[in-house]
Write a protein that holds these residues in place. Structure first.
Motif, PDB file in Angstrom:
ATOM      1  N   GLY A   1     -23.711 -29.953 -33.596  1.00 38.14           N
ATOM      2  CA  GLY A   1     -23.187 -29.072 -34.636  1.00 38.14           C
ATOM      3  C   GLY A   1     -23.388 -29.553 -36.060  1.00 38.14           C
ATOM      4  N   SER A   2     -24.078 -30.662 -36.260  1.00 41.47           N
ATOM      5  CA  SER A   2     -24.222 -31.218 -37.609  1.00 41.47           C
ATOM      6  C   SER A   2     -25.121 -30.382 -38.510  1.00 41.47           C
ATOM      7  CB  SER A   2     -24.773 -32.646 -37.524  1.00 41.47           C
ATOM      8  OG  SER A   2     -26.060 -32.655 -36.924  1.00 41.47           O
ATOM      9  N   LEU A   3     -25.957 -29.509 -37.928  1.00 42.37           N
ATOM     10  CA  LEU A   3     -26.882 -28.697 -38.729  1.00 42.37           C
ATOM     11  C   LEU A   3     -26.334 -27.315 -39.062  1.00 42.37           C
ATOM     12  CD1 LEU A   3     -30.276 -29.484 -36.937  1.00 42.37           C
ATOM     13  CD2 LEU A   3     -29.300 -30.575 -38.963  1.00 42.37           C
ATOM     14  N   GLN A   4     -25.154 -27.000 -38.583  1.00 44.94           N
ATOM     15  CA  GLN A   4     -24.606 -25.660 -38.792  1.00 44.94           C
ATOM     16  C   GLN A   4     -24.463 -25.357 -40.284  1.00 44.94           C
ATOM     17  OE1 GLN A   4     -21.570 -24.658 -36.085  1.00 44.94           O
ATOM     18  NE2 GLN A   4     -20.873 -22.834 -37.175  1.00 44.94           N
ATOM     19  N   GLY A   5     -24.972 -24.181 -40.682  1.00 48.57           N
ATOM     20  CA  GLY A   5     -24.904 -23.754 -42.071  1.00 48.57           C
ATOM     21  C   GLY A   5     -25.984 -24.314 -42.965  1.00 48.57           C
ATOM     22  N   GLU A   6     -26.856 -25.185 -42.431  1.00 52.10           N
ATOM     23  CA  GLU A   6     -27.901 -25.808 -43.239  1.00 52.10           C
ATOM     24  C   GLU A   6     -29.173 -24.951 -43.247  1.00 52.10           C
ATOM     25  OE1 GLU A   6     -27.589 -28.631 -44.986  1.00 52.10           O
ATOM     26  OE2 GLU A   6     -25.531 -28.955 -44.320  1.00 52.10           O
ATOM     27  N   ARG A   7     -30.020 -25.233 -44.226  1.00 51.48           N
ATOM     28  CA  ARG A   7     -31.363 -24.653 -44.276  1.00 51.48           C
ATOM     29  C   ARG A   7     -32.314 -25.752 -43.805  1.00 51.48           C
ATOM     30  NH1 ARG A   7     -31.791 -19.966 -47.259  1.00 51.48           N
ATOM     31  NH2 ARG A   7     -33.954 -20.391 -47.861  1.00 51.48           N
ATOM     32  N   VAL A   8     -32.789 -25.601 -42.568  1.00 51.47           N
ATOM     33  CA  VAL A   8     -33.459 -26.699 -41.872  1.00 51.47           C
ATOM     34  C   VAL A   8     -34.939 -26.395 -41.679  1.00 51.47           C
ATOM     35  CG1 VAL A   8     -33.516 -28.077 -39.763  1.00 51.47           C
ATOM     36  CG2 VAL A   8     -31.318 -27.286 -40.687  1.00 51.47           C
ATOM     37  N   LEU A   9     -35.775 -27.350 -42.077  1.00 49.65           N
ATOM     38  CA  LEU A   9     -37.215 -27.268 -41.819  1.00 49.65           C
ATOM     39  C   LEU A   9     -37.535 -28.116 -40.597  1.00 49.65           C
ATOM     40  CD1 LEU A   9     -40.169 -26.568 -42.471  1.00 49.65           C
ATOM     41  CD2 LEU A   9     -40.206 -28.549 -44.018  1.00 49.65           C
ATOM     42  N   LEU A  10     -38.171 -27.492 -39.607  1.00 50.40           N
ATOM     43  CA  LEU A  10     -38.589 -28.189 -38.400  1.00 50.40           C
ATOM     44  C   LEU A  10     -40.087 -28.471 -38.467  1.00 50.40           C
ATOM     45  CD1 LEU A  10     -36.744 -25.939 -35.775  1.00 50.40           C
ATOM     46  CD2 LEU A  10     -35.934 -28.099 -36.752  1.00 50.40           C
TER      47      LEU A  10
ATOM     48  N   ARG B   1     -44.098 -26.516 -29.396  1.00 58.69           N
ATOM     49  CA  ARG B   1     -43.492 -26.644 -28.068  1.00 58.69           C
ATOM     50  C   ARG B   1     -41.992 -26.863 -28.127  1.00 58.69           C
ATOM     51  NH1 ARG B   1     -48.454 -29.163 -27.708  1.00 58.69           N
ATOM     52  NH2 ARG B   1     -49.852 -28.403 -26.059  1.00 58.69           N
ATOM     53  N   SER B   2     -41.491 -27.351 -29.256  1.00 63.12           N
ATOM     54  CA  SER B   2     -40.058 -27.627 -29.389  1.00 63.12           C
ATOM     55  C   SER B   2     -39.266 -26.431 -29.906  1.00 63.12           C
ATOM     56  CB  SER B   2     -39.850 -28.813 -30.345  1.00 63.12           C
ATOM     57  OG  SER B   2     -40.481 -29.975 -29.871  1.00 63.12           O
ATOM     58  N   LEU B   3     -39.942 -25.393 -30.358  1.00 64.73           N
ATOM     59  CA  LEU B   3     -39.246 -24.305 -31.039  1.00 64.73           C
ATOM     60  C   LEU B   3     -38.407 -23.452 -30.092  1.00 64.73           C
ATOM     61  CD1 LEU B   3     -41.954 -23.128 -33.601  1.00 64.73           C
ATOM     62  CD2 LEU B   3     -40.140 -24.841 -33.869  1.00 64.73           C
ATOM     63  N   GLY B   4     -38.820 -23.327 -28.835  1.00 65.24           N
ATOM     64  CA  GLY B   4     -38.071 -22.508 -27.894  1.00 65.24           C
ATOM     65  C   GLY B   4     -36.629 -22.968 -27.730  1.00 65.24           C
TER      66      GLY B   4
ATOM     67  N   ILE C   1     -27.870 -21.590 -37.908  1.00 60.07           N
ATOM     68  CA  ILE C   1     -28.678 -22.416 -38.809  1.00 60.07           C
ATOM     69  C   ILE C   1     -29.799 -21.552 -39.382  1.00 60.07           C
ATOM     70  CG2 ILE C   1     -30.046 -24.523 -39.005  1.00 60.07           C
ATOM     71  CD1 ILE C   1     -28.832 -25.376 -36.276  1.00 60.07           C
ATOM     72  N   THR C   2     -30.090 -21.695 -40.664  1.00 60.60           N
ATOM     73  CA  THR C   2     -31.246 -21.020 -41.250  1.00 60.60           C
ATOM     74  C   THR C   2     -32.459 -21.894 -40.984  1.00 60.60           C
ATOM     75  OG1 THR C   2     -29.833 -20.102 -42.995  1.00 60.60           O
ATOM     76  CG2 THR C   2     -32.217 -20.010 -43.341  1.00 60.60           C
ATOM     77  N   LEU C   3     -33.238 -21.500 -40.002  1.00 62.69           N
ATOM     78  CA  LEU C   3     -34.336 -22.334 -39.519  1.00 62.69           C
ATOM     79  C   LEU C   3     -35.685 -21.898 -40.082  1.00 62.69           C
ATOM     80  CD1 LEU C   3     -33.382 -22.640 -35.738  1.00 62.69           C
ATOM     81  CD2 LEU C   3     -33.248 -24.447 -37.463  1.00 62.69           C
ATOM     82  N   PHE C   4     -36.456 -22.895 -40.497  1.00 60.94           N
ATOM     83  CA  PHE C   4     -37.838 -22.708 -40.917  1.00 60.94           C
ATOM     84  C   PHE C   4     -38.687 -23.662 -40.077  1.00 60.94           C
ATOM     85  CE2 PHE C   4     -35.091 -21.783 -44.461  1.00 60.94           C
ATOM     86  CZ  PHE C   4     -35.639 -20.665 -45.064  1.00 60.94           C
TER      87      PHE C   4
ATOM     88  N   PRO D   1     -31.490 -20.184 -29.667  1.00 61.62           N
ATOM     89  CA  PRO D   1     -30.079 -19.773 -29.737  1.00 61.62           C
ATOM     90  C   PRO D   1     -29.388 -20.150 -31.049  1.00 61.62           C
ATOM     91  CG  PRO D   1     -30.564 -20.953 -27.682  1.00 61.62           C
ATOM     92  CD  PRO D   1     -31.711 -21.169 -28.598  1.00 61.62           C
ATOM     93  N   TRP D   2     -30.037 -20.941 -31.882  1.00 61.31           N
ATOM     94  CA  TRP D   2     -29.368 -21.492 -33.050  1.00 61.31           C
ATOM     95  C   TRP D   2     -29.660 -20.737 -34.342  1.00 61.31           C
ATOM     96  CZ3 TRP D   2     -25.662 -24.933 -32.098  1.00 61.31           C
ATOM     97  CH2 TRP D   2     -25.671 -25.541 -30.835  1.00 61.31           C
TER      98      TRP D   2
END
Length: 272
Positions: free
Chosen positions: A130-139, A144-147, A156-159, A151-152
């Motif tokens: 839960g540490s990334l909740q509410g963050e704007r995160v660049l992966l 292969r890891s994106l799947g 999380i705002t994921l890029f 659910p998040w």
């Protein structure tokens, strides 16, 4: 007797450097890569063959016979553990020597503490705590890891930054990423471009892999320190390699030794 060849497990810049050395030494080699784009890494030469496509465990067993493989040099990505496990098992089955070329990890430096560089054991643990909740995160983890991140999206705002391939884009869309949250670029990426991307998307946390300098990890650490953005590094999987080195020069020296044995051995004498 047909000349035995080295199986170079490729797809990385490390493997491309090895391939050039093998060509210069005129050592016969078969390189395996998983995508057509990766073939551009390798020189064209009579002694080098590039084979494209993912090999299953079952296919590996016949592959080493069909391709007259005498030894295995595994220069795959540090996170490509499936092919490494398969290559180790196949080498043991056929009594072939195996060498892992493992790119050296980047050690923690004083400047890293300013960017709160943190190593995490795996992506699942990171998402679950839960540490990334509410963050704007660049992966920058690879498609292969994106799947696992699908659910998040609601928390999380994921890029994501991925390779410019149809396979990677298809996987990203299937994982719930929209076009405005994706960028397709092939490394190496300059610090200026890396910094501009983070700023454009107003990134607050970056999640990457412990991929070493060849994977651009040093650039991410540098930019994270400059911008004061937390950088979370997913640790490399632990693999029990029978033999390994982090030196391209040493790997080529071992290959030359193997090649000398190839030339002098007979059908009834296994490679030591």
């Amino acid at each position: 007797m047909e000349c035995l060849r080295i199986w170079l497990i490729g797809g990385t810049r490390d493997s491309a450097e090895v391939a050039r050395g093998l060509v210069e030494a005129e050592i016969p080699c078969v390189v395996t890569v998983t995508t057509p784009a990766a073939t551009r890494l390798y020189p064209q030469a009579p002694t080098l063959t590039v084979r494209v496509g993912k090999l299953t465990r079952e296919q590996l067993f016949t592959f080493v016979v069909d391709e007259s493989i005498g030894a295995v040099l595994d220069a795959s990505h540090p996170f490509a553990v499936e092919i490494s496990h398969g290559a180790i098992a196949t080498a043991q089955q056929h009594h072939l020597p195996y060498l892992r070329l493992e790119r050296p990890p980047i050690t923690l430096e004083a400047s890293d503490t300013e960017a709160t560089v943190t190593e995490v054991p795996d992506l699942g643990t990171l998402l679950a705590n839960g540490s990334l909740q509410g963050e704007r995160v660049l992966l920058t983890l690879g498609y292969r890891s994106l799947g696992a991140c699908r659910p998040w999206h609601q928390h999380i705002t994921l890029f994501a930054r991925i390779l410019p391939s149809t396979t990677a884009l298809t996987a990203a869309f299937a994982a719930g990423f929209t076009a405005d949250r994706l960028i397709a670029l092939r490394p190496p990426i300059s610090p200026d471009l890396e910094r501009a991307l983070w700023q454009q998307w107003q990134i607050t946390t970056v999640v990457s892999k412990a991929s070493g300098q060849a994977g651009g990890e040093d650039t991410k650490r540098q930019v994270a320190a400059q911008l004061g953005i937390p950088l979370l590094i997913v640790a490399r999987p632990q693999v029990a390699y029978p033999r390994q080195t982090d030196s391209v020069a040493e790997a080529l020296t071992i290959c030359q030794h193997w090649s000398q044995i190839f030339r002098s051995r007979s059908n009834n004498h296994p490679l030591e």
